[in-house]
Design a protein around this motif. Sequence first.
Motif, PDB file in Angstrom:
ATOM      1  N   ARG A   1      33.109 -29.494  50.970  1.00 44.89           N
ATOM      2  CA  ARG A   1      33.187 -28.884  52.301  1.00 44.89           C
ATOM      3  C   ARG A   1      34.392 -29.385  53.088  1.00 44.89           C
ATOM      4  O   ARG A   1      34.573 -29.023  54.253  1.00 44.89           O
ATOM      5  N   GLU A   2      35.197 -30.242  52.443  1.00 50.20           N
ATOM      6  CA  GLU A   2      36.401 -30.819  53.050  1.00 50.20           C
ATOM      7  C   GLU A   2      36.064 -31.597  54.322  1.00 50.20           C
ATOM      8  O   GLU A   2      36.799 -31.565  55.311  1.00 50.20           O
ATOM      9  N   GLU A   3      34.944 -32.315  54.299  1.00 49.65           N
ATOM     10  CA  GLU A   3      34.564 -33.139  55.436  1.00 49.65           C
ATOM     11  C   GLU A   3      35.172 -34.531  55.305  1.00 49.65           C
ATOM     12  O   GLU A   3      35.493 -34.986  54.215  1.00 49.65           O
ATOM     13  N   ARG A   4      35.307 -35.207  56.441  1.00 52.72           N
ATOM     14  CA  ARG A   4      35.798 -36.583  56.428  1.00 52.72           C
ATOM     15  C   ARG A   4      34.787 -37.490  55.743  1.00 52.72           C
ATOM     16  O   ARG A   4      33.584 -37.244  55.769  1.00 52.72           O
ATOM     17  N   GLN A   5      35.283 -38.554  55.115  1.00 58.22           N
ATOM     18  CA  GLN A   5      34.402 -39.490  54.437  1.00 58.22           C
ATOM     19  C   GLN A   5      33.459 -40.140  55.447  1.00 58.22           C
ATOM     20  O   GLN A   5      33.873 -40.592  56.507  1.00 58.22           O
ATOM     21  N   PRO A   6      32.159 -40.179  55.149  1.00 56.04           N
ATOM     22  CA  PRO A   6      31.198 -40.757  56.100  1.00 56.04           C
ATOM     23  C   PRO A   6      31.329 -42.272  56.171  1.00 56.04           C
ATOM     24  O   PRO A   6      31.956 -42.901  55.312  1.00 56.04           O
ATOM     25  N   ILE A   7      30.723 -42.847  57.193  1.00 60.91           N
ATOM     26  CA  ILE A   7      30.655 -44.292  57.326  1.00 60.91           C
ATOM     27  C   ILE A   7      29.354 -44.767  56.671  1.00 60.91           C
ATOM     28  O   ILE A   7      28.271 -44.257  56.984  1.00 60.91           O
ATOM     29  N   HIS A   8      29.468 -45.711  55.781  1.00 64.45           N
ATOM     30  CA  HIS A   8      28.298 -46.347  55.175  1.00 64.45           C
ATOM     31  C   HIS A   8      28.317 -47.806  55.608  1.00 64.45           C
ATOM     32  O   HIS A   8      29.134 -48.594  55.143  1.00 64.45           O
ATOM     33  N   LEU A   9      27.426 -48.141  56.525  1.00 66.90           N
ATOM     34  CA  LEU A   9      27.405 -49.476  57.122  1.00 66.90           C
ATOM     35  C   LEU A   9      26.048 -50.120  56.885  1.00 66.90           C
ATOM     36  O   LEU A   9      25.009 -49.528  57.189  1.00 66.90           O
ATOM     37  N   VAL A  10      26.049 -51.326  56.339  1.00 68.38           N
ATOM     38  CA  VAL A  10      24.806 -52.070  56.146  1.00 68.38           C
ATOM     39  C   VAL A  10      24.950 -53.405  56.862  1.00 68.38           C
ATOM     40  O   VAL A  10      26.014 -54.021  56.849  1.00 68.38           O
ATOM     41  N   ALA A  11      23.878 -53.828  57.529  1.00 68.07           N
ATOM     42  CA  ALA A  11      23.937 -55.049  58.332  1.00 68.07           C
ATOM     43  C   ALA A  11      22.565 -55.702  58.366  1.00 68.07           C
ATOM     44  O   ALA A  11      21.540 -55.056  58.125  1.00 68.07           O
ATOM     45  N   THR A  12      22.551 -56.983  58.651  1.00 70.99           N
ATOM     46  CA  THR A  12      21.274 -57.660  58.855  1.00 70.99           C
ATOM     47  C   THR A  12      20.581 -57.039  60.071  1.00 70.99           C
ATOM     48  O   THR A  12      21.251 -56.444  60.927  1.00 70.99           O
ATOM     49  N   PRO A  13      19.250 -57.131  60.166  1.00 71.82           N
ATOM     50  CA  PRO A  13      18.537 -56.434  61.248  1.00 71.82           C
ATOM     51  C   PRO A  13      19.076 -56.718  62.645  1.00 71.82           C
ATOM     52  O   PRO A  13      19.211 -55.789  63.458  1.00 71.82           O
ATOM     53  N   ALA A  14      19.393 -57.973  62.951  1.00 66.34           N
ATOM     54  CA  ALA A  14      19.884 -58.309  64.291  1.00 66.34           C
ATOM     55  C   ALA A  14      21.200 -57.610  64.597  1.00 66.34           C
ATOM     56  O   ALA A  14      21.417 -57.113  65.707  1.00 66.34           O
ATOM     57  N   LEU A  15      22.088 -57.548  63.608  1.00 66.78           N
ATOM     58  CA  LEU A  15      23.393 -56.911  63.804  1.00 66.78           C
ATOM     59  C   LEU A  15      23.290 -55.389  63.752  1.00 66.78           C
ATOM     60  O   LEU A  15      23.994 -54.686  64.479  1.00 66.78           O
ATOM     61  N   ALA A  16      22.408 -54.876  62.907  1.00 71.59           N
ATOM     62  CA  ALA A  16      22.257 -53.426  62.776  1.00 71.59           C
ATOM     63  C   ALA A  16      21.683 -52.787  64.030  1.00 71.59           C
ATOM     64  O   ALA A  16      21.971 -51.623  64.334  1.00 71.59           O
ATOM     65  N   SER A  17      20.884 -53.541  64.767  1.00 68.59           N
ATOM     66  CA  SER A  17      20.223 -52.982  65.943  1.00 68.59           C
ATOM     67  C   SER A  17      20.979 -53.221  67.246  1.00 68.59           C
ATOM     68  O   SER A  17      20.605 -52.667  68.287  1.00 68.59           O
ATOM     69  N   THR A  18      22.046 -53.996  67.210  1.00 72.64           N
ATOM     70  CA  THR A  18      22.757 -54.335  68.453  1.00 72.64           C
ATOM     71  C   THR A  18      24.264 -54.082  68.351  1.00 72.64           C
ATOM     72  O   THR A  18      24.793 -53.139  68.935  1.00 72.64           O
ATOM     73  N   ILE A  19      24.955 -54.923  67.611  1.00 71.50           N
ATOM     74  CA  ILE A  19      26.419 -54.839  67.527  1.00 71.50           C
ATOM     75  C   ILE A  19      26.873 -53.539  66.869  1.00 71.50           C
ATOM     76  O   ILE A  19      27.809 -52.879  67.341  1.00 71.50           O
ATOM     77  N   ALA A  20      26.218 -53.151  65.770  1.00 74.31           N
ATOM     78  CA  ALA A  20      26.659 -51.972  65.021  1.00 74.31           C
ATOM     79  C   ALA A  20      26.602 -50.687  65.854  1.00 74.31           C
ATOM     80  O   ALA A  20      27.600 -49.950  65.917  1.00 74.31           O
ATOM     81  N   PRO A  21      25.485 -50.354  66.513  1.00 77.59           N
ATOM     82  CA  PRO A  21      25.470 -49.131  67.324  1.00 77.59           C
ATOM     83  C   PRO A  21      26.486 -49.167  68.467  1.00 77.59           C
ATOM     84  O   PRO A  21      27.120 -48.139  68.775  1.00 77.59           O
ATOM     85  N   ALA A  22      26.644 -50.339  69.086  1.00 74.04           N
ATOM     86  CA  ALA A  22      27.612 -50.451  70.182  1.00 74.04           C
ATOM     87  C   ALA A  22      29.034 -50.203  69.675  1.00 74.04           C
ATOM     88  O   ALA A  22      29.844 -49.560  70.353  1.00 74.04           O
ATOM     89  N   ALA A  23      29.344 -50.698  68.479  1.00 72.22           N
ATOM     90  CA  ALA A  23      30.679 -50.489  67.903  1.00 72.22           C
ATOM     91  C   ALA A  23      30.899 -49.026  67.545  1.00 72.22           C
ATOM     92  O   ALA A  23      31.991 -48.471  67.772  1.00 72.22           O
ATOM     93  N   LEU A  24      29.882 -48.381  66.980  1.00 70.05           N
ATOM     94  CA  LEU A  24      30.001 -46.954  66.641  1.00 70.05           C
ATOM     95  C   LEU A  24      30.252 -46.114  67.900  1.00 70.05           C
ATOM     96  O   LEU A  24      31.042 -45.167  67.881  1.00 70.05           O
ATOM     97  N   LYS A  25      29.597 -46.478  68.990  1.00 70.37           N
ATOM     98  CA  LYS A  25      29.799 -45.751  70.248  1.00 70.37           C
ATOM     99  C   LYS A  25      31.235 -45.911  70.738  1.00 70.37           C
ATOM    100  O   LYS A  25      31.826 -44.963  71.280  1.00 70.37           O
ATOM    101  N   LEU A  26      31.820 -47.087  70.537  1.00 69.10           N
ATOM    102  CA  LEU A  26      33.193 -47.342  70.991  1.00 69.10           C
ATOM    103  C   LEU A  26      34.208 -46.471  70.266  1.00 69.10           C
ATOM    104  O   LEU A  26      35.225 -46.087  70.854  1.00 69.10           O
ATOM    105  N   ILE A  27      33.969 -46.192  68.979  1.00 65.49           N
ATOM    106  CA  ILE A  27      34.950 -45.385  68.232  1.00 65.49           C
ATOM    107  C   ILE A  27      34.614 -43.900  68.263  1.00 65.49           C
ATOM    108  O   ILE A  27      35.331 -43.092  67.673  1.00 65.49           O
ATOM    109  N   GLU A  28      33.547 -43.556  68.973  1.00 62.87           N
ATOM    110  CA  GLU A  28      33.129 -42.150  69.031  1.00 62.87           C
ATOM    111  C   GLU A  28      34.229 -41.256  69.590  1.00 62.87           C
ATOM    112  O   GLU A  28      34.441 -40.134  69.125  1.00 62.87           O
TER     113      GLU A  28
END
Length: 309
Positions: free
Chosen positions: A87-114
């Motif tokens: 479909r010629e889509e951009r490569q997705p982001i595959h991010l894995v993190a420990t629970p503390a980082l996945a629920s806090t830092i990771a979503p905040a970082a994704l929002k910053l690059i939105e």
Amino acid sequence: MDLNQLEAFSAVMTIGSVTGAGRSLGRSQPAVSKALQDLEGELGYALFDRNGPRVTPTDKAFLLYEEVERSLVGLRTIRERALEIGREERQPIHLVATPALASTIAPAALKLIEKNGLPEHIHLRSASAEQVVHSVLHRTVSLGLTSLPVAHRGLDLHWIGQAPCVAVLRADSPLAALDVITVDVLRGERVITMSNRYRLRQRIDMALAQDKPLDVAIETNTSFNAVMAARAGLGVALVEPMTALGMPIEGLAVRPLAVNIPFYFGVVTPFGKPVGAVTQALIEAIETAARNILHGFVRRDAGDHDDLL
């Protein structure tokens, strides 16, 4: 063994019955049963004890399940990526993190690059530190966030984040009136903290035990569990700062410790694999998000790993 057998095995392990697995997979019950029998025949040992339509996994099945799930995740990733390429889509982001980082830092970082344009699909998964390392080593993810130490060969450690651990307690506790929680204060309290003695728990013990061990009443595998136990009034939680500061919960007070106990986390990618523009932007956004959330955050060079730990 083939994909059909592995999917049947995974579904039965998850659902607990052959009939339910068939319904989930869109297959007949006899087809799922045959796939399991064929898999057991190839392996040379039983995976389930059977009692009518319900089955009970054997010890060997539980040992195999984790490996099968990791393989299926990898295969699904390949399948999804193949369709995205078509479909010629951009490569997705595959991010894995420990629970503390996945629920806090990771979503905040994704929002910053939105604002720079996120891919159509984002895969964010939480896992133990050991599973994060495994996923990055096997290249099933673009980026991993994990607590340290992480000295495995096959990883590129981009930088290290450092921030002081904190005490979490009920807001109506008399201790909430204190500006800082000292070791002497903790001596008279039930302590709730982490159970993994090769990561944060080891540093907590070294910093606070001194001449007499703390009364650790509850040990758990995630900071969120510790925080919620503190909210229930079961004691004072000593945890990394991400969960305490990144997920503020009503009825709780967060206080600094008089003794500095640093929590370290790292940003890792597969060794030698080129880092794409989106992943690089995310690596930089993670630092910004950490600075916004964590009091006393310090970024350290990857080369400091061995000296710090």
